[in-house]
Design a protein around this motif. Structure first.
Motif: not given
Ligand code: NAG
Ligand code: NAG
Ligand code: NAG
Ligand code: NAG
Ligand code: NAG
Ligand code: NAG
Length: 544
Positions: A24-26, A28-30, A102-104
């Motif tokens: 769900g989060f992923t 909407s995040h995308l 995005p932040n993987s």
């Molecule tokens: C990725 O970003 C989300 C929201 O910006 C954050 O809640 C989450 O902890 C982040 N995950 C990592 C692995 O940095």
């Protein structure tokens, strides 16, 4: 598919769990990521690849970054920004990496780039394969780590180029306004946006629209930007971005930076009498003959808009430039933008060209009476209100040939259809209507100017349209690549755009070599043989 990591069992398990748990989060995040294009924080394991500056202070290390990412139908274009004098990457230095979130910190996938182009105003365009999973794309510099990805914009809803015209207005090229073709729209419904970062409302300047038509918006340039030195940097090093919005709606995403500024108008004569604009894709092998011939009849400058070629066009142009042909290649990755490309070219050419012809690389101006272009232009434009010469076209067929003619197209093909095809134009860029509207090679002119039809005995275009099958069949694939009407699609069999009597498969009809042959016409062949044949070897200068 080189360098693709084998997913270990635990990695797969980890990702599946993570995906299920956070789906769900992923999602909407995308979605948010694509809709809003918000700025990413640093990747957790990201470190800037340190690149040594080749000239200057060898101790300084500067950063290369992803400046823009644009999603095309079959590829993702990543624009890399370089500090000055940095060595550019080759295709072997880097990989395209695809992320799921995005932040993987772990790429979902790594692929080899499809192509790298290094002439985009000091930038490099990396073409990455499009993936349905992991649409967040970045570049990994081998042995150095990944660059921070940028939000990906869609090619069809985007401000993509901008030029500061000599009257100090800014001409913005946009996709996605969906305005009617050939019509002027109401400028008061639009607004222009300028700024270093258009996502920060505090730092943008708005201005009103002067004209808008088709895919071109002419904006008043805000004085603060006109007077800033930093606005225009040929390296697009932090130059100003421009976009457009329909009043009351969201601003279009933009990769358009003010990277050209046209020279102020001078009263003196332009440097060149006759220039040519063309848009091409993978036609380098025809360029030699086309440029040398047109140089001979009086063309002085060529603007080549390169529609994503991956042949050796850069080498061919370099060779021609070394022989003193004045050719500029513009990387023009934008698709379905032929009209806009011509308008862009007309603006570029207006600095230095009295007249500009818009023809393709398989089209040759032919002067049956043996005149020069200069003679014809002078005669036809005696009235100073004449600003467009309409030149008729003849379509040549395979002329009985089964193999690519070794002496070139002008010598090889000598049989054509008797009827005339749609004409092409030579225009005075000075006299174009400020909307820059153009439709199938016709520009609208300023009030007070008019066009004349050129007599085909004086000047005609030989269009080598139906060449030997080996060459012609590429049109099937080229169309597909360009997203114009797809010749392999049944629906388009009747399209005006295609050769009559062909199916949807690139299969040679048995009588291909004798088709499209009604009139023998070897006028241009004779002129070319007489002018260019090497007396000793009997060869043409463009012959391999
Ligand atoms: C990725 O970003 C989300 C929201 O910006 C954050 O809640 C989450 O902890 C982040 N995950 C990592 C692995 O940095
Ligand atoms: C960008 O240009 C400015 C001057 O306009 C210069 O001071 C700065 O060093 C440049 N930045 C890079 C990364 O080249
Ligand atoms: C354009 O702007 C520049 C800088 O403000 C100014 O010097 C120039 O005179 C202007 N040109 C025209 C045609 O308005
Ligand atoms: C270049 O691409 C445009 C847009 O898809 C297309 O209309 C045009 O025919 C292409 N030009 C060439 C020469 O392939
Ligand atoms: C080519 O033409 C442009 C003007 O259109 C001029 O500025 C440039 O110096 C020319 N280049 C060569 C090599 O002659
Ligand atoms: C440009 O064309 C529009 C209509 O297409 C016309 O209203 C306008 O006057 C023209 N502009 C000039 C400078 O002639």
């Amino acid at each position: 598919m080189k360098d693709r990591k084998k997913p270990g069992f635990f990695r797969v398990l980890f990702w599946c769990t993570l995906l299920l748990f956070f789906s769900g989060f992923t999602l909407s995040h995308l979605r948010l990521y694509f809709q809003e294009g918000f700025q990413l924080r640093l990747l957790s394991t990201w470190r800037p690849p340190a690149m040594e500056v080749i000239s200057g202070d060898s101790a300084s290390f500067l950063t290369i970054s992803v400046q823009e990412t644009v999603i095309f139908p079959d590829q993702v274009l990543v624009f890399l920004k370089y500090p000055p004098s940095t060595r550019l990457f080759t295709i072997n230095d880097i990989d395209c990496v695809y992320l799921l979130v995005p932040n993987s910190s772990e790429p979902h996938l790594k692929l080899h780039p499809v192509w790298i182009d290094d002439q985009y105003f000091g930038h490099q365009i990396i073409r990455c394969p499009l993936q349905t999973h992991g649409r967040i794309v970045s570049i990994e510099v081998k042995s150095s780590g990944s660059l921070v990805p940028k939000p990906a914009y869609r090619w069809d809803s985007l401000a993509y180029e901008a030029i500061l015209d000599r009257d100090n207005t800014t001409v913005v090229f946009v996709k996605g306004l969906n305005l009617r073709s050939g019509k002027v729209s109401d400028p008061s419904k639009f607004e222009c946006i300028f700024g270093w970062d258009l996502r920060k409302p505090k730092f943008v300047v708005r201005s009103h629209v002067v004209t808008v038509a088709q895919e071109i918006v002419r904006c008043k340039t805000p004085p603060s930007i006109l007077n800033s030195d930093q606005g225009f940097d040929t390296n697009i090093n932090d130059s100003i971005k421009v976009s457009v919005r329909v009043v009351g709606r969201q601003t279009l995403k933009s990769v358009a930076r003010l990277k050209h500024r046209l020279e102020p108008a001078t009263l003196s004569k332009k440097r060149h009498e006759m220039c040519i604009c063309t848009m091409l894709r993978n036609q380098a092998r025809f360029l030699h003959e086309w440029v040398m011939y047109h140089g001979h009849i009086g063309v002085e400058r060529w603007f080549i808009y390169d529609n994503n070629s991956d042949d050796d066009i850069e080498d061919v142009i370099e060779t021609l430039v070394s022989k003193n042909y004045n050719i500029t290649r513009y990387v023009w990755p934008w698709i379905k933008t032929q009209e806009a490309g011509f308008s862009h070219c007309a603006l570029q050419a207006s600095d230095s060209c009295e007249w500009v012809g818009f023809i393709d690389v398989d089209e040759f101006f032919h002067l049956p009476l043996g005149l020069s272009l200069h003679d014809v232009i002078k005669k036809q434009s005696r009235g100073s209100e004449v600003a467009e010469l309409r030149v008729p076209c003849h379509s040549f067929g395979p002329s009985g040939l089964k193999k690519v003619p070794v002496k070139g197209v002008t010598v090889g093909y000598t049989c054509r259809l008797s009827g005339m095809e749609r004409h092409k134009s030579i225009v005075r860029p000075e006299a174009l209507n400020s909307t820059l509207i153009n439709l199938v090679h016709h520009f609208h002119l300023k009030a007070g100017f008019r066009s004349v039809n050129v007599n085909g005995n004086r000047l005609v275009i030989n269009h080598y349209k139906y060449q030997v099958w080996e060459v012609f069949k590429e049109k099937f694939y080229r169309r597909v690549a360009a997203y114009v009407s797809d010749w392999q699609h049944k629906r388009n069999v009747g399209s005006k755009d295609r050769a009559p009597g062909l199916g949807t498969k690139a299969v040679e009809p048995p009588d291909w070599s004798t088709r499209f042959c009604e009139v023998r016409d070897s006028g241009l062949k004779e002129r070319v043989l007489k002018t260019f044949t090497d007396k000793k070897t009997g060869r043409m200068p463009w012959q391999n």
